[in-house]
Design an enzyme around this catalytic site. Structure first.
Site, PDB file in Angstrom:
ATOM      1  N   PRO A 263      57.924   6.632 -14.349  1.00  0.00           N
ATOM      2  CA  PRO A 263      58.314   5.244 -14.154  1.00  0.00           C
ATOM      3  C   PRO A 263      57.100   4.330 -14.025  1.00  0.00           C
ATOM      4  O   PRO A 263      56.367   4.386 -13.054  1.00  0.00           O
ATOM      5  CB  PRO A 263      59.118   5.263 -12.859  1.00  0.00           C
ATOM      6  CG  PRO A 263      59.504   6.680 -12.674  1.00  0.00           C
ATOM      7  CD  PRO A 263      58.408   7.483 -13.286  1.00  0.00           C
ATOM      8  N   GLU A 264      56.858   3.521 -15.029  1.00  0.00           N
ATOM      9  CA  GLU A 264      55.919   2.415 -14.897  1.00  0.00           C
ATOM     10  C   GLU A 264      56.789   1.157 -14.895  1.00  0.00           C
ATOM     11  O   GLU A 264      58.002   1.248 -14.755  1.00  0.00           O
ATOM     12  CB  GLU A 264      54.904   2.415 -16.047  1.00  0.00           C
ATOM     13  CG  GLU A 264      54.003   3.653 -15.986  1.00  0.00           C
ATOM     14  CD  GLU A 264      52.845   3.621 -16.963  1.00  0.00           C
ATOM     15  OE1 GLU A 264      52.379   2.514 -17.256  1.00  0.00           O
ATOM     16  OE2 GLU A 264      52.426   4.672 -17.424  1.00  0.00           O
TER      17      GLU A 264
ATOM     18  N   ARG B 261      59.427  15.412  -7.626  1.00  0.00           N
ATOM     19  CA  ARG B 261      58.078  15.530  -7.057  1.00  0.00           C
ATOM     20  C   ARG B 261      57.898  14.758  -5.755  1.00  0.00           C
ATOM     21  O   ARG B 261      56.867  14.838  -5.124  1.00  0.00           O
ATOM     22  CB  ARG B 261      57.032  15.112  -8.090  1.00  0.00           C
ATOM     23  CG  ARG B 261      56.630  16.292  -8.952  1.00  0.00           C
ATOM     24  CD  ARG B 261      56.031  15.864 -10.268  1.00  0.00           C
ATOM     25  NE  ARG B 261      57.084  15.599 -11.237  1.00  0.00           N
ATOM     26  CZ  ARG B 261      56.859  15.284 -12.500  1.00  0.00           C
ATOM     27  NH1 ARG B 261      55.635  15.175 -12.937  1.00  0.00           N
ATOM     28  NH2 ARG B 261      57.853  15.098 -13.324  1.00  0.00           N
TER      29      ARG B 261
END
Length: 270
Positions: A2-3, A109
DNA sequence: CTAAATACCTGATGGC
DNA sequence: TGCCATCAGGTATTTA
């Protein structure tokens, strides 16, 4: 990963389904994310969502009395599912809505975070010092030029600093520098005013294009419907080591800069 | 002050 | 098949 385009895609996806809906229950299955989820996260219980906004890569879910701040980290995603959809591994937080849908945070993560910020208090420290939005009016070539003066850090590392400009992560840093014809390792202070202007335009363009494609899915990003983004096939440099430059044909190079994989064309980028 | 390194975490991948 | 090592990466924090 995700940017900004992926976060924007997520916001746009969830907003119509949660705005004006009431949170019936907040369920936390895993508190240990980047920071432990605070106990007051269930302040949202019983409240109606008034708005969903984004600042950098932080998602803000607003309600009377405050806002939940959600960051997707590297592997996070927010999905809207039916209440009877079985919980998956790494589904850490659920917001049960009065519509029968559930908003779920999935983050293998666990680099993301979920926080609660009271309304009418000092700005949240995480958001307070962020640089301008890359798609906003404050992010100009003149601004970047001024910021980079006398700075010796590599330009790629520099534009990935969220205090300079938000939302430019590893993928779009390589992409925008390729588009602007600037070597990622050049000292920020050696980038000219004209190049700063080109770089700003490149960042704006690549982010806007990626948002239109629903973001970039390398491995695990999915939008609020569980669908991947489609920008990956348009990448010019990122993840293309050894493949021919789409401009000149020379093999794209890969090196590590600031502990991050960096991709560039040594012929097209000076 | 800047710049570079570190910590956080799990899954995918490759070598043996 | 299993095990270990390596890599991926956003960003706050620590260290130099």
């Amino acid at each position: 990963m995700p940017e900004l385009p992926e976060v924007e895609t997520t916001c746009r996806g969830i907003a119509p389904h949660i705005i004006d809906r009431q949170i019936v229950e907040v369920r936390v299955h895993q508190r240990q994310l980047r920071w432990p989820i605070p106990d007051d996260i269930d302040a949202l219980t019983g409240k109606s969502i008034s708005d969903v906004t984004r600042r950098g890569k932080y998602i803000q879910i607003h309600a009377d009395g405050g806002e939940a701040i959600v960051h997707l980290g590297m592997s996070g995603s927010l999905r809207l599912v039916d209440v009877d959809e079985p919980l998956k591994k790494h589904d850490h937080v659920e917001w049960q809505l009065d519509s029968g849908h559930v908003l779920r945070l999935h983050d293998p993560r666990r680099f993301g975070c979920v926080l609660w910020h009271e309304a009418n208090t000092a700005p949240h420290p995480l958001l307070e010092k962020l640089g301008p939005e890359p798609l906003g009016n404050a992010f100009t070539g003149a601004y970047l030029f001024q910021q980079t003066r006398k700075r010796k850090a590599a330009i790629k590392v520099f534009i990935m600093n969220s205090h300079v400009v938000v939302g430019v992560g590893n993928i779009y840093a390589s992409e925008s520098l390729f588009m602007a014809g600037i070597r990622p390792g050049r000292a920020a202070g050696r980038v000219t005013a004209a190049e700063c202007e080109q770089l700003v335009q490149a960042i704006r363009e690549v982010l806007a294009r990626s948002i239109k494609q629903g973001g970039t899915t390398l491995r695990d990003f999915v939008n609020s419907d569980g669908q991947p983004g489609y920008f990956k096939q348009q990448l010019l440099a990122y993840d293309r080591a050894g493949e021919p430059c789409r401009t000149c044909g020379q093999a794209i190079k890969q090196k590590v800069l600031g502990q991050r994989s960096t991709y560039y064309c040594s012929r097209c980028q000076k």
